[in-house]
Design a protein around this motif. Structure first.
Motif, short mmCIF file in Angstrom:
data_model
loop_
_atom_site.label_atom_id
_atom_site.label_comp_id
_atom_site.label_asym_id
_atom_site.label_seq_id
_atom_site.Cartn_x
_atom_site.Cartn_y
_atom_site.Cartn_z
N GLU A 77 0.73 -1.65 0.00
CA GLU A 77 0.05 0.08 0.40
C GLU A 77 1.29 1.37 0.00
O GLU A 77 0.57 2.66 0.97
N VAL A 78 1.81 1.69 -0.49
CA VAL A 78 2.70 2.44 -0.89
C VAL A 78 2.45 3.66 -1.47
O VAL A 78 2.27 5.04 -1.19
N THR A 79 1.16 3.11 -2.65
CA THR A 79 0.69 4.51 -3.42
C THR A 79 -0.05 5.26 -2.35
O THR A 79 -0.51 6.57 -2.29
N ARG A 80 -0.61 4.66 -1.45
CA ARG A 80 -1.41 5.29 0.26
C ARG A 80 -0.69 5.75 1.30
O ARG A 80 -1.10 6.98 1.15
N LEU A 81 0.15 5.03 1.30
CA LEU A 81 1.29 6.26 1.81
C LEU A 81 1.37 7.63 1.38
O LEU A 81 2.00 8.69 2.13
N LEU A 82 1.86 7.21 -0.16
CA LEU A 82 2.02 8.56 -0.66
C LEU A 82 1.68 9.92 -0.80
O LEU A 82 1.64 10.73 -0.66
N LEU A 83 -0.06 9.04 -0.70
CA LEU A 83 -0.42 10.01 -0.86
C LEU A 83 -1.12 10.90 0.23
O LEU A 83 -1.29 11.83 0.75
N TYR A 84 -0.60 9.83 1.84
CA TYR A 84 -0.93 10.60 3.23
C TYR A 84 0.07 11.87 3.62
O TYR A 84 -0.43 12.40 4.09
N VAL A 85 1.17 11.66 2.86
CA VAL A 85 2.05 12.43 2.84
C VAL A 85 1.97 14.01 2.64
O VAL A 85 2.06 14.93 3.07
N ALA A 86 0.97 13.45 0.85
CA ALA A 86 0.66 14.42 -0.08
C ALA A 86 0.12 15.56 1.13
O ALA A 86 -0.50 16.30 0.75
N GLN A 87 -1.32 14.61 1.09
CA GLN A 87 -2.42 15.35 2.12
C GLN A 87 -1.87 15.82 3.60
O GLN A 87 -2.48 17.29 4.50
#
Length: 693
Positions: free
Chosen positions: A356-366
């Motif tokens: 789920e690395v794409t979700r982690l990248l999304l959370y960093v952007a959020q």
């Protein structure tokens, strides 16, 4: 007297109940007889509360049904039921316990008892190991509170119940605590308890030691609930597991269809199964909430700090950790919080092989915003660039990394250094289309926000927007004295002049038309429309930046802007990004503005936006074939008839007949005869002819 005509009122409670409701005064003695019978049975029941007594069961429901007719006589009846449930709730027979609860519900519906005591008792009954009872009480509590607050908010009752639920969330019984939390969430979803107190009580459940309670509260703030209700006991868990085993998932259906022969029948059967599963999930899926709950928290900074501390020390599953990271990132992004330890914590998981690395990248952007110190996010951006945007990775991985960097920099442009930006820009000519598109999107972003960081050849043609763009510095307050782009509108004085001028032009036009009718009856009158010039000429063309600023301030302070004015300003601002700063050198293609676009909310598709042409499947190939047949003559094999309406031959008619109509002719087809057969046939024919002669 026969048994049919004999009065059976002492033993026939339904008949007595019907008669009492029609004429309460005439049957008071019969009712009191039944009430004394109830009291004697209740005393016996106290000795053995775990047994089922049919007589007492019927009497309790009977008295509850007619209680409104004899309110003084049954004044102690509700207290009897409540005391029985409080003292022996866990040992009562489940049928008797349900009967007592139904009787209290009847009394509450008749407004014979207050809501506070009954609802608090029902919350305590959530501790019972009875799934049907909990489900019944849950539905009634929600509906009763909804009815109480239907016309106007009952603040006194709501405050009392909210305080009681706050204590229930800390109850040692996990089932009771989770059901109480579910009631509050359901009331918030129905806009009954949508105040700050409810949200902050639910927020305390995010720190519960029970995983199910914590996950339910986290999902509430994230905007969705559990798709299927979690089990409340070990026995319920086993039942749910059996149901899940009997119900196939969509992935299992697709995999099962791969190993057999591909036929249209099997494909349609699979589509029907997937459609039925989709309807099932949609039916059982809870509605998504809005994000107003995140704005109602009293102290989001303290809440996020406690949540991060819990995240660092937790041993929960990775899915639960993801939910906590998601909630923290949303709080940081929405409220602009300072949580500097969050970025190094998430930075450890930013690896291409991480689940789920794409979700982690999304959370960093959020969690990125312009108030975060650039050096904190710069370390995170460098980690993403080193782990994702390298030639040793595949094109999809590199594109995901570039998209993540773009979304972070869109919220904090100073997070990317000039050297690293110019390195990432070099991928604009990469052979992989996904990487190329992601790199060019990064260039387009910095052309708008900070073109000075780009190399001169990558800044593009100067536009009006870049002329007005200022160099970004950390901590700068971008305060506007006027609505940006308001200079495109007309001021109040210009509007008054235009209205006066239009009236004068209309009057002069009528006068000139009447005069020209006499002079030139056969000629045409040239009419000039001012709207033609407005479409081609820019109303603010030739003004300097200082003049535009003054005009925008004048319009913003002296005019009331309408929705049409804001739409015109929005289109003008979009045109600034496409029109050249130097007039006369041409214009770029105008970009239409999508009014419904919501760019504030970051979606996972923006991170996973990998531009790659997918392989054609059967449906796409068929659609391509059908599109190619449009406008083309119908293909036909063999020679065609000159007249399409001409009759057909028997051979052509036989092709459309049923097989049973022509099968008797199939075996009689003539084949090629040998020379010997022809000789014999000729000899027989000559002999027959001689005999006739």
């Amino acid at each position: 007297m026969s048994d049919k005509n004999r009065n059976k009122l002492p033993s026939n409670l339904p008949q007595l109940q019907n008669l009492i409701k029609r004429d309460p005064g005439s049957y008071k003695d019969e009712f009191m007889q039944q009430y004394r019978h109830y009291e004697s049975n209740l005393q016996i029941f106290h000795l053995q509360p775990s047994t089922y007594t049919k007589t007492l069961d019927e009497l309790v429901l009977f008295i509850a049904q007619v209680s409104q007719c004899y309110q003084e006589e049954v004044s102690d009846f509700p207290q009897h039921l409540q005391d029985m449930l409080r003292q022996h709730a866990t040992v009562l027979d489940k049928t008797m316990r349900m009967t007592f609860c139904k009787a209290l519900i009847l009394l509450r519906n008749k407004s014979l008892i207050p809501a506070t005591g009954v609802l608090e008792l029902f919350f305590e009954l959530f501790r019972c190991q009875d799934k049907l009872l909990r489900k019944t009480l849950y539905s009634y509590i929600v509906s009763d509170i909804k009815n109480v607050n239907f016309k106007h908010k009952n603040a006194k009752l709501n405050t009392t119940l909210q305080n009681f639920m706050y204590t229930m969330l800390k109850d040692n019984n996990a089932i009771a605590a989770k059901m109480s939390l579910g009631v509050m969430i359901e009331l918030y979803r129905r806009n009954i308890w949508n105040d700050t107190k409810t949200v902050n009580v639910i927020a305390t459940a995010c720190f519960s030691k029970v995983t199910k309670i914590m996950v339910t509260a986290l999902k509430f703030f994230l905007g969705h609930e559990e798709g299927e209700k979690a089990a409340d006991s070990d026995s319920e868990d086993e039942d749910d597991k059996k149901k899940d085993k009997s119900r196939k998932t969509s992935k299992e259906l697709i995999l099962g269809n791969r190993v057999a022969k591909k036929t249209k029948k099997r494909q349609k059967k699979l589509e029907r199964a997937l459609q039925a599963m989709k309807k099932f999930k949609k039916k059982h899926k809870s509605e998504s909430f809005n994000f107003s709950a995140l704005h109602l928290l009293h102290d989001p900074q303290d809440f996020s700090e406690k949540l991060l501390k819990q995240l660092e020390a937790t041993n929960e599953r990775f899915e639960v950790k993801l939910m906590m990271i998601d909630l923290i990132s949303r709080l940081v992004g929405i409220h602009g919080l300072f949580l500097l330890n969050f970025y190094p914590f998430v930075q450890r998981f930013l690896q291409p092989h991480q689940r789920e690395v794409t979700r982690l990248l999304l959370y960093v952007a959020q969690a990125s915003h312009d108030l975060v110190p650039p050096d904190v996010l710069e370390t995170t951006v460098k980690t993403i660039a080193n782990n994702f945007i390298t030639d040793r990775n595949s094109g999809e991985v590199m594109a995901v990394g570039l998209n993540a960097v773009r979304e972070i920099c869109a919220r904090c442009p100073l997070a990317l250094s000039e050297d690293l930006l110019r390195d990432l820009v070099q991928y604009k000519t990469h052979k992989d289309k996904a990487v190329m598109m992601a790199s060019r999107a990064l260039i387009g972003l910095y052309r708008r926000v900070n073109p000075e960081l780009l190399h001169k050849r990558d800044r593009g043609k100067p536009t009006e927007a870049t002329e007005e763009q200022k160099n970004i510095q950390y901590g700068d307050l971008n305060a506007h004295q006027a609505v940006p782009g308001a200079e495109v509108l007309s001021s109040k004085i210009e509007l008054d002049n235009e209205q006066t001028g239009e009236a004068d032009d209309t009057k002069e036009g009528w006068e000139s038309c009447s005069e020209d009718e006499d002079d030139d009856e056969d000629g045409w009158i040239d009419v000039h429309h001012s709207s033609d010039e407005e479409e081609t000429e820019d109303p603010v063309a030739g003004l300097t930046l200082e003049e535009k600023r003054k005009k925008a301030e004048d319009i913003s302070t002296n005019r009331i802007l309408t929705q049409e004015d804001f739409r015109q300003i929005q289109h003008h601002q979009a045109r600034k990004t496409t029109e050249s700063a130097s007039k006369g050198k041409g214009k770029r293609k105008h970009i239409e503005v999508d009014d419904d676009e919501n760019s504030d909310r970051l979606m996972l598709s923006t991170i996973e936006n990998v531009h790659k042409k997918r392989a054609h499947d059967k449906e796409s190939r068929l659609s391509t074939v059908m599109a190619g047949r449009v406008g083309r003559e119908k293909f036909s094999h063999g020679p065609q008839k000159m007249n399409p309406n001409a009759s057909t031959t028997n051979k052509e008619k036989a092709r459309g007949k049923n097989f049973m109509m022509v099968k008797h002719k199939l075996g009689k087809k003539k084949g090629k005869r040998s020379f010997r057969d022809k000789q014999m046939a000729l000899t027989k024919a000559l002999l027959r002819r001689q005999k006739k002669n």
